[in-house]
Design a protein around this motif. Structure first.
Motif, PDB file in Angstrom:
ATOM      1  N   PHE A   7       0.823  -1.198   0.020  1.00 16.38           N
ATOM      2  CA  PHE A   7       0.045   0.077  -0.050  1.00 16.38           C
ATOM      3  C   PHE A   7       0.860   1.124  -0.024  1.00 16.38           C
ATOM      4  CE2 PHE A   7      -2.854  -3.116   2.294  1.00 16.38           C
ATOM      5  CZ  PHE A   7      -3.869  -2.994   1.456  1.00 16.38           C
ATOM      6  N   ASP A   8       0.283   2.174  -0.561  1.00 11.84           N
ATOM      7  CA  ASP A   8       0.740   3.659  -0.762  1.00 11.84           C
ATOM      8  C   ASP A   8       0.312   4.212   0.574  1.00 11.84           C
ATOM      9  OD1 ASP A   8       1.834   6.126  -1.514  1.00 11.84           O
ATOM     10  OD2 ASP A   8      -0.231   6.646  -1.853  1.00 11.84           O
ATOM     11  N   LEU A   9       1.040   5.155   1.240  1.00 18.69           N
ATOM     12  CA  LEU A   9       0.546   5.556   2.542  1.00 18.69           C
ATOM     13  C   LEU A   9      -0.463   6.904   2.091  1.00 18.69           C
ATOM     14  CD1 LEU A   9       0.628   5.573   5.551  1.00 18.69           C
ATOM     15  CD2 LEU A   9       2.465   7.095   5.472  1.00 18.69           C
ATOM     16  N   ASP A  10       0.044   7.913   1.732  1.00 18.09           N
ATOM     17  CA  ASP A  10      -0.460   9.392   1.656  1.00 18.09           C
ATOM     18  C   ASP A  10      -1.733   9.338   0.457  1.00 18.09           C
ATOM     19  OD1 ASP A  10       1.199  10.822   3.572  1.00 18.09           O
ATOM     20  OD2 ASP A  10       2.411  11.079   1.827  1.00 18.09           O
ATOM     21  N   GLY A  11      -2.869   9.240   0.823  1.00 17.62           N
ATOM     22  CA  GLY A  11      -3.958   9.074  -0.259  1.00 17.62           C
ATOM     23  C   GLY A  11      -4.408   7.949  -0.367  1.00 17.62           C
ATOM     24  N   VAL A  12      -3.786   6.851   0.443  1.00 12.27           N
ATOM     25  CA  VAL A  12      -4.396   5.249   0.291  1.00 12.27           C
ATOM     26  C   VAL A  12      -4.749   4.752   1.441  1.00 12.27           C
ATOM     27  CG1 VAL A  12      -3.977   3.066  -0.494  1.00 12.27           C
ATOM     28  CG2 VAL A  12      -3.097   4.952  -1.967  1.00 12.27           C
ATOM     29  N   VAL A 165      -1.214  -0.776  -4.563  1.00 12.49           N
ATOM     30  CA  VAL A 165      -2.197   0.209  -4.423  1.00 12.49           C
ATOM     31  C   VAL A 165      -1.971   1.517  -4.255  1.00 12.49           C
ATOM     32  CG1 VAL A 165      -4.450   0.614  -3.433  1.00 12.49           C
ATOM     33  CG2 VAL A 165      -3.631  -1.714  -3.077  1.00 12.49           C
ATOM     34  N   GLU A 166      -2.184   2.565  -5.237  1.00 14.00           N
ATOM     35  CA  GLU A 166      -1.501   3.637  -5.427  1.00 14.00           C
ATOM     36  C   GLU A 166      -2.540   4.662  -5.891  1.00 14.00           C
ATOM     37  OE1 GLU A 166       0.546   6.083  -5.297  1.00 14.00           O
ATOM     38  OE2 GLU A 166       2.380   4.787  -4.814  1.00 14.00           O
ATOM     39  N   ASP A 167      -2.422   6.068  -5.291  1.00  9.71           N
ATOM     40  CA  ASP A 167      -3.266   7.287  -5.653  1.00  9.71           C
ATOM     41  C   ASP A 167      -2.419   8.200  -6.510  1.00  9.71           C
ATOM     42  OD1 ASP A 167      -1.813   8.047  -3.646  1.00  9.71           O
ATOM     43  OD2 ASP A 167      -2.873   9.863  -3.474  1.00  9.71           O
ATOM     44  N   ALA A 168      -1.354   7.667  -6.727  1.00 12.73           N
ATOM     45  CA  ALA A 168      -0.530   8.733  -7.800  1.00 12.73           C
ATOM     46  C   ALA A 168      -0.160   8.200  -9.154  1.00 12.73           C
ATOM     47  CB  ALA A 168       0.815   8.951  -6.953  1.00 12.73           C
TER      48      ALA A 168
HETATM   49 MG    MG Z   1       0.039   8.579  -2.314  1.00 15.42          MG
END
Ligand code: MG
Ligand code: B16
Length: 211
Positions: A7-12, A165-168
């Motif tokens: 997992f990505d951290l910021d935004g996930v 899993v990414e939001d970027a």
């Molecule tokens: Mg992120």
């Protein structure tokens, strides 16, 4: 076969992406530089100094001034982080991590942030992952796959055995470059390289059920 989720951290895992935005916005306003949420999306997954260059948008400053701007942004960001508590973790995220672990799936964090461990301590999640790889472990931030490769190595899996899993957009690029199975959430759903797009973190459980 998928045996792990990075997992990505910021935004996930957490909405700390909003705090990054507020902290950069405060600096940009002070410097009288236009900065909005669209521009903020370009900073997702990118290191602090590379983010600063995007915020400054070609304006010239000395290396000392740039270092001071980055430190100021980080101070604003950490002041916001210091108010975080375990109540900032959604039930969706908590349930997803415990479901995955109960099924023997390894879970890891792959974040560009040097504040990762501070954040995970604040929200009581420091012991919830089989491995943590963050901005302190790497030389090159996303879109380079280094942070995900470190995370995969720490959970003893090959990239082809892991979902990222990414939001970027830069994070999906990194996952593709590293040979991972890229799953997009939030801003990253517009990336054509995503192999799956989800609305909330728990949607990845269904991906395992389909496999
Ligand atoms: Mg992120
Ligand atoms: P820091 P992620 C990234 O974290 C953020 O998305 C990005 O906006 C930030 O610049 C970067 O971490 C560095 O963060 O200044 O805290 O070291 O999305 O990879 O978890």
């Amino acid at each position: 076969m998928i045996k792990g989720v990075i997992f990505d951290l910021d935004g996930v895992i957490l909405s700390t992406d909003e705090y990054h935005f507020l902290a950069w916005k405060q600096l940009a306003d002070k410097l009288d530089i236009p900065f909005d949420r669209e521009k903020n999306n370009l900073l997702r997954g990118v290191s602090r100094m590379e983010s600063l260059e995007i915020v400054l948008d070609g304006r010239e400053f000395s290396a000392e001034q740039k270092a001071a701007f980055a430190a100021e942004k980080n101070e604003t960001y950490r002041a916001l982080l210091s108010k975080m508590t375990p109540s900032d973790v959604s039930n969706d995220v908590k349930n997803t991590i415990s479901t995955l672990r109960s099924r023997g799936i390894k879970v890891a964090i792959g974040s560009s942030s040097k504040n990762t461990k501070f954040i995970l301590e604040r929200v009581g999640m420091i012991n919830d992952f089989d491995a943590i790889a963050d901005g302190n472990d790497i030389k090159r931030s996303k879109p380079d796959p280094e942070v995900f490769l470190v995370a995969a190595r720490r959970i003893g899996l090959a990239p082809s055995e892991c979902i990222v899993v990414e939001d970027a957009l830069a994070g999906i690029d990194a996952a593709v470059a590293g040979g991972f199975f890229p799953v997009a959430i939030g801003d990253a759903v517009k990336h054509p390289g995503a192999m799956a797009r989800i609305e909330e973190v728990s949607d990845i459980i269904a991906l395992f059920e389909k496999a």
